[in-house]
Design an enzyme around this catalytic site. Structure first.
Site, short mmCIF file in Angstrom:
data_model
loop_
_atom_site.label_atom_id
_atom_site.label_comp_id
_atom_site.label_asym_id
_atom_site.label_seq_id
_atom_site.Cartn_x
_atom_site.Cartn_y
_atom_site.Cartn_z
N GLU A 1 -2.90 10.61 3.39
CA GLU A 1 -3.87 10.90 4.15
C GLU A 1 -3.95 12.22 4.61
OE1 GLU A 1 -5.35 6.85 6.30
OE2 GLU A 1 -3.79 7.73 7.28
N ASP B 1 0.26 5.23 0.67
CA ASP B 1 -0.94 6.44 1.15
C ASP B 1 -0.64 7.71 1.49
OD1 ASP B 1 -2.77 4.48 2.15
OD2 ASP B 1 -1.47 4.26 3.99
N GLU C 1 0.94 -1.28 -0.16
CA GLU C 1 -0.03 -0.02 -0.11
C GLU C 1 0.79 1.26 -0.05
OE1 GLU C 1 -3.51 -0.26 2.74
OE2 GLU C 1 -3.22 1.94 3.21
#
Ligand SMILES: *[C@@H]1O[C@H](CO)[C@@H](O)[C@H](O)[C@H]1NC(C)=O
Length: 293
Positions: free
Chosen positions: A110, A108, A106
């Site tokens: 955010e 990411d 993953e």
């Protein structure tokens, strides 16, 4: 001689950025539907101008999200996002790549909202083989709610680079030689979502979502995807040969990019797992590769 000697220098000054520029290809704007589809709460996604812009809505009933139609192994993926404006405390807007299996990889982004006038935090993370705990947190050098900005990932066999506009804010190099797993064989889909995370997002959960300010809206444009579409067959991408993102200039950052990365680290970094001795007692091997940690 004096005035002529200047000429090569002038030429160098003008050509240098061209020669050294290793920024990924300029993304091409395409409509949302070309590469993406909603994942949940379809009625909380609104489309504008034939899908060239979409808005995600979060209210007290639900957030929403979308995902890419295809799965990709390597490439360049970018989105233009305008974050939830005003009082966005408690909200999280995410943009990430993820494989779908249990030991997943993953990549990411955010974006953690904040009270009106207080700064957003951009948290990034990398999971390989199901293992994460590689958080970094930065403030941005602009207000991400005022305009659309590019957030993009360059992923090849050599490195994963997180870009904000043209600035590399994070690099995760392939450190297989140091025993660190690197995402290379699990195709990923691209996801984005807007949801309520007021148990942790803003000042560690102290600031709660103010539902009287709902709906919260994040806007998206761009939807650029330039990767090896792996849905076709498992071996397809492995047998494709060199693509543009595999070329020499994308195997490492160039000098200017390293200087920009350093600028982000020195001026905007709030947290880096590489230097968090309290939580991670032995330095993760990949951190040793960071030039200036
Ligand atoms: C929100 O603002 C406060 C106060 O300026 C700051 O400490 C915090 O890092 C900001 N961002 C988040 C997501 O908590």
């Amino acid at each position: 001689m004096g005035s002529f000697a200047i000429v090569p220098w002038l030429l160098f000054l003008f050509l240098a950025p061209v020669i050294m520029a290793a920024a990924p290809r300029k993304p091409i704007d395409v409509p949302f539907q070309r590469n993406y589809a909603p994942t949940w709460a379809y009625d909380h996604i609104k489309y504008f101008n034939g899908g060239t812009e979409v808005q995600l809505t979060l209210d007290k009933y639900t957030g929403t999200g979308f995902q890419s139609k295809g799965s990709y192994l390597f490439g360049h993926f970018s989105m233009r996002i305008k974050m939830v404006p005003g009082d966005s405390a408690g909200t999280v807007t995410a943009f990430y790549l993820s494989s779908q299996n249990s030991e997943h990889d993953e990549i990411d982004y955010e974006f953690l909202g904040n009270r009106t006038g207080q700064p957003y935090i951009l948290q990034t993370n990398v999971f390989t083989g199901g293992k994460g705990n590689r958080e970094q947190r930065i403030y941005l050098w602009f207000d991400p709610t005022k305009d659309f900005h590019f957030y993009s990932v360059l992923w090849n066999m050599y490195q994963i680079v997180f870009f904000v506009d043209d600035v590399p804010i994070r690099i995760f190099k392939n450190s297989k030689d140091l025993g660190v797993r690197f995402p290379f064989n699990q195709p990923m889909k691209i996801y984005s979502s807007l949801w309520n995370a007021d148990d942790w997002a803003t000042r560690g959960g102290l600031e709660k979502t103010d539902w009287s300010k709902a709906p919260f809206i994040a806007s998206y444009q761009g939807f650029h995807v330039d990767g090896c579409e792996a849905s076709v067959s498992e071996t397809y991408c492995a047998t494709q040969g060199k693509r543009w993102w595999d070329q020499k200039e994308f195997q490492d950052l160039d000098g200017l990019q390293y200087r920009r990365l350093q600028w982000v680290r020195q001026k905007y970094t709030i947290y880096n797992y590489c230097t968090d001795r309290a939580r991670i007692s032995t330095m993760p091997p990949e951190c040793k590769r960071d030039r200036d940690v």
